[in-house]
Design a protein around this motif. Structure first.
Motif, PDB file in Angstrom:
ATOM      1  N   LYS A  86      33.371  11.904  39.552  1.00 19.17           N
ATOM      2  CA  LYS A  86      34.021  10.631  39.859  1.00 19.17           C
ATOM      3  C   LYS A  86      33.435   9.913  41.069  1.00 19.17           C
ATOM      4  O   LYS A  86      33.541   8.692  41.185  1.00 19.17           O
ATOM      5  CB  LYS A  86      35.519  10.855  40.088  1.00 19.17           C
ATOM      6  CG  LYS A  86      36.243  11.311  38.845  1.00 19.17           C
ATOM      7  CD  LYS A  86      37.717  11.487  39.117  1.00 19.17           C
ATOM      8  CE  LYS A  86      38.437  11.940  37.854  1.00 19.17           C
ATOM      9  NZ  LYS A  86      39.844  12.187  38.086  1.00 19.17           N
ATOM     10  N   THR A  87      32.855  10.649  42.010  1.00 18.99           N
ATOM     11  CA  THR A  87      32.340  10.014  43.226  1.00 18.99           C
ATOM     12  C   THR A  87      31.223  10.849  43.834  1.00 18.99           C
ATOM     13  O   THR A  87      30.864  11.900  43.318  1.00 18.99           O
ATOM     14  CB  THR A  87      33.467   9.760  44.250  1.00 18.99           C
ATOM     15  OG1 THR A  87      32.979   8.854  45.236  1.00 18.99           O
ATOM     16  CG2 THR A  87      33.963  11.031  44.893  1.00 18.99           C
ATOM     17  N   ASP A  88      30.683  10.360  44.943  1.00 17.17           N
ATOM     18  CA  ASP A  88      29.648  11.098  45.665  1.00 17.17           C
ATOM     19  C   ASP A  88      29.780  10.811  47.163  1.00 17.17           C
ATOM     20  O   ASP A  88      30.577   9.975  47.584  1.00 17.17           O
ATOM     21  CB  ASP A  88      28.246  10.745  45.149  1.00 17.17           C
ATOM     22  CG  ASP A  88      27.934   9.262  45.234  1.00 17.17           C
ATOM     23  OD1 ASP A  88      28.303   8.614  46.240  1.00 17.17           O
ATOM     24  OD2 ASP A  88      27.303   8.738  44.304  1.00 17.17           O
ATOM     25  N   MET A  89      28.981  11.514  47.960  1.00 25.08           N
ATOM     26  CA  MET A  89      29.041  11.377  49.421  1.00 25.08           C
ATOM     27  C   MET A  89      28.755   9.949  49.868  1.00 25.08           C
ATOM     28  O   MET A  89      29.360   9.457  50.813  1.00 25.08           O
ATOM     29  CB  MET A  89      28.030  12.329  50.067  1.00 25.08           C
ATOM     30  CG  MET A  89      28.397  13.783  49.972  1.00 25.08           C
ATOM     31  SD  MET A  89      29.660  14.205  51.161  1.00 25.08           S
ATOM     32  CE  MET A  89      28.736  14.006  52.661  1.00 25.08           C
ATOM     33  N   GLN A 101      33.078  20.895  38.859  1.00 27.40           N
ATOM     34  CA  GLN A 101      32.773  19.557  39.338  1.00 27.40           C
ATOM     35  C   GLN A 101      33.250  19.330  40.780  1.00 27.40           C
ATOM     36  O   GLN A 101      32.877  18.356  41.391  1.00 27.40           O
ATOM     37  CB  GLN A 101      33.409  18.514  38.421  1.00 27.40           C
ATOM     38  CG  GLN A 101      32.777  18.501  37.047  1.00 27.40           C
ATOM     39  CD  GLN A 101      33.488  17.571  36.095  1.00 27.40           C
ATOM     40  OE1 GLN A 101      34.620  17.159  36.335  1.00 27.40           O
ATOM     41  NE2 GLN A 101      32.844  17.238  35.005  1.00 27.40           N
ATOM     42  N   ASN A 102      34.081  20.214  41.307  1.00 31.04           N
ATOM     43  CA  ASN A 102      34.563  20.052  42.679  1.00 31.04           C
ATOM     44  C   ASN A 102      33.475  20.457  43.659  1.00 31.04           C
ATOM     45  O   ASN A 102      32.798  21.452  43.477  1.00 31.04           O
ATOM     46  CB  ASN A 102      35.818  20.890  42.927  1.00 31.04           C
ATOM     47  CG  ASN A 102      37.036  20.277  42.290  1.00 31.04           C
ATOM     48  OD1 ASN A 102      37.087  19.085  42.043  1.00 31.04           O
ATOM     49  ND2 ASN A 102      38.025  21.093  42.004  1.00 31.04           N
ATOM     50  N   LYS A 103      33.326  19.662  44.715  1.00 32.47           N
ATOM     51  CA  LYS A 103      32.304  19.937  45.715  1.00 32.47           C
ATOM     52  C   LYS A 103      32.920  19.738  47.096  1.00 32.47           C
ATOM     53  O   LYS A 103      33.739  18.850  47.297  1.00 32.47           O
ATOM     54  CB  LYS A 103      31.131  18.985  45.514  1.00 32.47           C
ATOM     55  CG  LYS A 103      29.960  19.279  46.417  1.00 32.47           C
ATOM     56  CD  LYS A 103      28.758  18.463  46.023  1.00 32.47           C
ATOM     57  CE  LYS A 103      27.586  18.880  46.877  1.00 32.47           C
ATOM     58  NZ  LYS A 103      26.359  18.213  46.482  1.00 32.47           N
ATOM     59  N   SER A 104      32.513  20.549  48.047  1.00 30.69           N
ATOM     60  CA  SER A 104      32.972  20.422  49.431  1.00 30.69           C
ATOM     61  C   SER A 104      31.776  20.126  50.323  1.00 30.69           C
ATOM     62  O   SER A 104      30.710  20.720  50.150  1.00 30.69           O
ATOM     63  CB  SER A 104      33.657  21.705  49.893  1.00 30.69           C
ATOM     64  OG  SER A 104      34.827  21.921  49.150  1.00 30.69           O
ATOM     65  N   GLU A 105      31.949  19.215  51.263  1.00 30.88           N
ATOM     66  CA  GLU A 105      30.896  18.824  52.195  1.00 30.88           C
ATOM     67  C   GLU A 105      31.489  18.607  53.572  1.00 30.88           C
ATOM     68  O   GLU A 105      32.689  18.352  53.714  1.00 30.88           O
ATOM     69  CB  GLU A 105      30.228  17.513  51.745  1.00 30.88           C
ATOM     70  CG  GLU A 105      29.467  17.600  50.455  1.00 30.88           C
ATOM     71  CD  GLU A 105      28.094  18.207  50.597  1.00 30.88           C
ATOM     72  OE1 GLU A 105      27.594  18.314  51.735  1.00 30.88           O
ATOM     73  OE2 GLU A 105      27.509  18.578  49.566  1.00 30.88           O
ATOM     74  N   LYS A 106      30.642  18.648  54.592  1.00 29.93           N
ATOM     75  CA  LYS A 106      31.030  18.298  55.955  1.00 29.93           C
ATOM     76  C   LYS A 106      29.989  17.339  56.507  1.00 29.93           C
ATOM     77  O   LYS A 106      28.802  17.491  56.232  1.00 29.93           O
ATOM     78  CB  LYS A 106      31.108  19.538  56.846  1.00 29.93           C
ATOM     79  CG  LYS A 106      32.318  20.390  56.580  1.00 29.93           C
ATOM     80  CD  LYS A 106      32.473  21.469  57.627  1.00 29.93           C
ATOM     81  CE  LYS A 106      33.788  22.201  57.382  1.00 29.93           C
ATOM     82  NZ  LYS A 106      34.140  23.066  58.487  1.00 29.93           N
ATOM     83  N   PHE A 107      30.457  16.357  57.281  1.00 29.13           N
ATOM     84  CA  PHE A 107      29.547  15.421  57.919  1.00 29.13           C
ATOM     85  C   PHE A 107      30.226  14.784  59.116  1.00 29.13           C
ATOM     86  O   PHE A 107      31.448  14.789  59.233  1.00 29.13           O
ATOM     87  CB  PHE A 107      29.055  14.348  56.935  1.00 29.13           C
ATOM     88  CG  PHE A 107      30.153  13.527  56.294  1.00 29.13           C
ATOM     89  CD1 PHE A 107      30.562  12.315  56.846  1.00 29.13           C
ATOM     90  CD2 PHE A 107      30.769  13.965  55.134  1.00 29.13           C
ATOM     91  CE1 PHE A 107      31.563  11.565  56.258  1.00 29.13           C
ATOM     92  CE2 PHE A 107      31.776  13.224  54.533  1.00 29.13           C
ATOM     93  CZ  PHE A 107      32.167  12.011  55.096  1.00 29.13           C
ATOM     94  N   LYS A 108      29.424  14.253  60.031  1.00 30.27           N
ATOM     95  CA  LYS A 108      29.936  13.615  61.255  1.00 30.27           C
ATOM     96  C   LYS A 108      30.459  12.219  60.960  1.00 30.27           C
ATOM     97  O   LYS A 108      29.887  11.500  60.151  1.00 30.27           O
ATOM     98  CB  LYS A 108      28.832  13.493  62.297  1.00 30.27           C
ATOM     99  CG  LYS A 108      28.490  14.779  62.962  1.00 30.27           C
ATOM    100  CD  LYS A 108      28.504  14.591  64.469  1.00 30.27           C
ATOM    101  CE  LYS A 108      28.046  15.871  65.130  1.00 30.27           C
ATOM    102  NZ  LYS A 108      29.049  16.505  65.894  1.00 30.27           N
ATOM    103  N   VAL A 109      31.529  11.868  61.644  1.00 34.28           N
ATOM    104  CA  VAL A 109      32.057  10.503  61.612  1.00 34.28           C
ATOM    105  C   VAL A 109      32.424  10.151  63.040  1.00 34.28           C
ATOM    106  O   VAL A 109      33.145  10.899  63.703  1.00 34.28           O
ATOM    107  CB  VAL A 109      33.309  10.381  60.709  1.00 34.28           C
ATOM    108  CG1 VAL A 109      33.835   8.960  60.736  1.00 34.28           C
ATOM    109  CG2 VAL A 109      33.005  10.823  59.283  1.00 34.28           C
ATOM    110  N   LYS A 110      31.921   9.029  63.519  1.00 37.80           N
ATOM    111  CA  LYS A 110      32.213   8.630  64.894  1.00 37.80           C
ATOM    112  C   LYS A 110      33.615   8.051  65.002  1.00 37.80           C
ATOM    113  O   LYS A 110      34.036   7.244  64.176  1.00 37.80           O
ATOM    114  CB  LYS A 110      31.177   7.623  65.382  1.00 37.80           C
ATOM    115  CG  LYS A 110      29.814   8.249  65.581  1.00 37.80           C
ATOM    116  CD  LYS A 110      28.865   7.285  66.238  1.00 37.80           C
ATOM    117  CE  LYS A 110      27.528   7.922  66.493  1.00 37.80           C
ATOM    118  NZ  LYS A 110      26.606   6.985  67.143  1.00 37.80           N
ATOM    119  N   GLY A 111      34.325   8.480  66.042  1.00 38.50           N
ATOM    120  CA  GLY A 111      35.679   8.026  66.308  1.00 38.50           C
ATOM    121  C   GLY A 111      36.194   8.739  67.543  1.00 38.50           C
ATOM    122  O   GLY A 111      35.493   9.575  68.121  1.00 38.50           O
ATOM    123  N   ASN A 112      37.421   8.416  67.964  1.00 35.91           N
ATOM    124  CA  ASN A 112      37.947   8.954  69.211  1.00 35.91           C
ATOM    125  C   ASN A 112      39.313   9.622  69.134  1.00 35.91           C
ATOM    126  O   ASN A 112      39.524  10.649  69.753  1.00 35.91           O
ATOM    127  CB  ASN A 112      38.061   7.839  70.259  1.00 35.91           C
ATOM    128  CG  ASN A 112      36.722   7.291  70.668  1.00 35.91           C
ATOM    129  OD1 ASN A 112      35.738   8.007  70.734  1.00 35.91           O
ATOM    130  ND2 ASN A 112      36.687   5.991  70.921  1.00 35.91           N
TER     131      ASN A 112
END
Length: 123
Positions: free
Chosen positions: A71-74, A22-33
């Motif tokens: 338990k959750t999703d992206m 059930q464990n999943k790994s993801e990558k995605f962009k998040v804007k910040g500085n």
């Protein structure tokens, strides 16, 4: 007795396998500085039940995320991040929340800035 021990061992192995699946790994962009952004973004992601790892890199603007899919999703994680003022690919922060960020945390929200940043990483 041996049968009970064997059954218990099999059930334990099946249960452990189910948790790992059930464990999943993801990558995605998040804007910040900055470092303040990093703390805020990671805290928001970790506040979502099921998130086991949230690590945002301020140089690349990439979030590395591990979570329990049962338990959750992206979508839920990206919503939580947007609620604290940071745009993600799926969710944009509300203008009033973004405007409340400290000056050093206010990133360029224009589409041209996003395109320029993306093209810079294409090479």
């Amino acid at each position: 007795m041996k049968t009970k021990v064997m059954m218990l061992a099999i059930l334990m192995m099946m249960g452990a396998g189910t948790v790992l699946a059930q464990n999943k790994s993801e990558k995605f962009k998040v804007k910040g500085n900055c470092g303040m952004c990093e703390k805020r973004i990671e805290k928001a992601a970790k506040s979502v039940e099921g998130v086991t790892l949230a690590d945002w890199d301020k140089k690349t603007k990439m979030m590395a995320l591990s979570f329990d899919e049962s338990k959750t999703d992206m979508d839920k994680v990206q919503q939580a991040i947007a609620k604290v003022g940071h745009d993600t690919p799926k969710h944009k922060a509300k203008e009033e929340v973004y405007n409340e960020l400290p000056g050093c945390c206010q990133y360029d929200r224009s589409e041209k800035a996003a395109e320029k940043h993306d093209h810079k990483h294409d090479h």
